[in-house]
Design a protein around this motif. Structure first.
Motif, PDB file in Angstrom:
ATOM      1  N   SER A  60     -19.844  13.794   4.805  1.00  0.00           N
ATOM      2  CA  SER A  60     -18.602  13.870   5.587  1.00  0.00           C
ATOM      3  C   SER A  60     -18.316  12.558   6.298  1.00  0.00           C
ATOM      4  O   SER A  60     -17.153  12.126   6.358  1.00  0.00           O
ATOM      5  CB  SER A  60     -18.676  14.995   6.629  1.00  0.00           C
ATOM      6  OG  SER A  60     -18.747  16.242   5.994  1.00  0.00           O
ATOM      7  N   GLN A 109     -13.706  20.239   6.409  1.00  0.00           N
ATOM      8  CA  GLN A 109     -14.757  21.235   6.277  1.00  0.00           C
ATOM      9  C   GLN A 109     -14.441  22.507   7.085  1.00  0.00           C
ATOM     10  O   GLN A 109     -14.813  23.593   6.688  1.00  0.00           O
ATOM     11  CB  GLN A 109     -16.068  20.611   6.773  1.00  0.00           C
ATOM     12  CG  GLN A 109     -17.298  21.162   6.108  1.00  0.00           C
ATOM     13  CD  GLN A 109     -18.536  20.281   6.354  1.00  0.00           C
ATOM     14  OE1 GLN A 109     -18.440  19.161   6.865  1.00  0.00           O
ATOM     15  NE2 GLN A 109     -19.678  20.795   5.990  1.00  0.00           N
ATOM     16  N   ASP A 191     -13.609  18.315   1.360  1.00  0.00           N
ATOM     17  CA  ASP A 191     -14.933  18.407   1.980  1.00  0.00           C
ATOM     18  C   ASP A 191     -15.351  19.876   2.053  1.00  0.00           C
ATOM     19  O   ASP A 191     -14.848  20.610   2.900  1.00  0.00           O
ATOM     20  CB  ASP A 191     -14.896  17.774   3.377  1.00  0.00           C
ATOM     21  CG  ASP A 191     -16.297  17.552   3.953  1.00  0.00           C
ATOM     22  OD1 ASP A 191     -17.283  17.974   3.316  1.00  0.00           O
ATOM     23  OD2 ASP A 191     -16.396  16.955   5.041  1.00  0.00           O
TER      24      ASP A 191
HETATM   25 MG   LIG Z   1     -20.224  17.584   5.996  1.00  0.00          MG
END
Ligand SMILES: [Mg+2]
Ligand SMILES: Nc1ncnc2c1ncn2[C@@H]1O[C@H](COP(=O)(O)OP(=O)(O)OP(=O)(O)O)[C@@H](O)[C@H]1O
Length: 344
Positions: A60, A109, A191
């Protein structure tokens, strides 16, 4: 606005985004955390690049660094991120705002924390459209309806007026995708786009991204810790461990012939892919905390093939010439031995 005017579409497979020796370090009380430590990869038009690795390996932070969304300080960047030749690291913040959500989009995310709870989903999409494109409010809202239809949300005319909490998890994720795609980005960074979803919806979302990619010719970065998702959706794969790329190969090649001991362990930990047993294997040991990393290969402490050298020196990335890249002394020595046998 200084972003280039609409550029010719690239042919599938042409390089679109080049991450070149990217480093993102954080200053913390415990010392410098090297979250991303010299990562390079190329995202190609119409192709999907998978980025895999355990929690905390820097997937990330790499993505957020590409979009320059890491707060600096405490973070700092080195290296280059070139979008069709323009180094994003050299742009002003104002120029960067023209890139984010427009030429490069990201599905984050955490869908719930990245949607604004007090705005209808239609307003959120419309505002993104109006930020980047010449459109009246009515046109932008119409575009929002079209986008919801595109991501297969039923009754988009009604849903466009709803708030995020009125939607199911799967629908919110579709709204995130609609938001990310509203301005026809050249690059989509996804993500863990399906981690929070059940398996059926997961498959639908991956299909959807694939279909839209085909229609729009986007380059996609698919960040995941799930090798099933990689097998399903990626053309090429980068394996990360403790902030570094340890292996990169075309997807078929990686599954056929995983080289790095970490990649092999990762594959063995997948129940469906493990040939020996259906039980989930754990990789023994833990990822070292980023500030504990010293010299040598970060995986050495967990690696059955580790030798003295692995604890002293960091293995460089090398390739046998077929586009399969690996950073491991044990593999490289094997290559040397094989070459010696051939020439003997
Ligand atoms: Mg991550
Ligand atoms: N602001 C920060 N300050 C210090 N360390 C940070 C900061 N942000 C991230 N890190 C550290 O950087 C490392 C990489 O984090 P990152 O979120 O990229 O992992 P990830 O691979 O995406 O993991 P996951 O699969 O859990 O999402 C972690 O060790 C994390 O603690």
């Amino acid at each position: 606005m200084t972003t280039p005017m609409s550029q010719a579409t690239l042919a599938p497979g042409e390089p679109l985004l080049e991450v070149d020796n990217l480093r993102t370090y954080f200053s913390t009380l415990a010392g410098t955390v090297r979250s991303v430590d010299g990562v390079s990869y190329t995202v190609r038009a119409g192709r999907t690049l998978g980025v895999v690795g355990e929690s905390g390996c820097g997937k990330s932070v790499t993505a957020l660094s590409i979009l320059r969304l890491v707060p600096t300080p405490p973070g700092r960047h080195m290296g280059a991120v070139r979008l069709r030749g323009t180094d994003l690291m050299q742009l002003s913040e104002r120029e960067m705002r023209q890139i984010r959500g427009n030429r490069i989009s990201m599905i984050f995310q955490e869908p719930m924390t990245s949607l604004n709870p007090v705005l209808t989903v239609g307003r959120q999409i419309a505002e993104t459209v109006q930020l980047h494109q010449k459109a009246s409010r009515a046109e932008a809202l119409q575009r929002a309806v079209e986008m919801l239809r595109l991501v297969q949300i039923p009754e988009p005319e009604r849903r466009v007026n709803e708030y995020p909490h009125q939607l199911s998890g799967g629908m919110r994720q579709r709204v995130m995708i609609a938001l990310a795609l509203a301005c026809n980005p050249e690059v989509l960074i996804a993500d863990e786009p399906t981690t929070a979803l059940d398996v059926t919806i997961q498959a639908q979302i991956l299909d959807l991204i694939k279909r839209l990619q085909k229609e729009l010719g986007m380059g996609v970065v698919m960040i995941t810790h799930d090798l099933g998702v990689v097998a399903e959706s990626c053309d090429r794969v980068v394996v990360m461990y403790a902030g570094k790329k340890v292996e990169e190969a075309d997807v078929v090649d990686l599954f056929d012939r995983p080289l790095h001991p970490y990649t092999r362990a990762l594959m063995a930990s997948m129940p469906a892919m493990s040939t020996s047993s259906a039980r989930l294997h754990e990789i023994p040991g833990m990822v070292p905390a980023a500030h504990e990393l010293g010299r040598g290969c970060a995986f050495a402490a967990r690696c059955a093939q580790a030798r003295e050298r692995c604890r002293r020196e960091t293995p460089p990335l090398s390739t046998q010439g077929d586009g399969h890249v690996v950073a491991c002394f044990a593999v490289q020595e094997q290559w040397t031995d094989e070459a010696a046998e051939v020439s003997a």
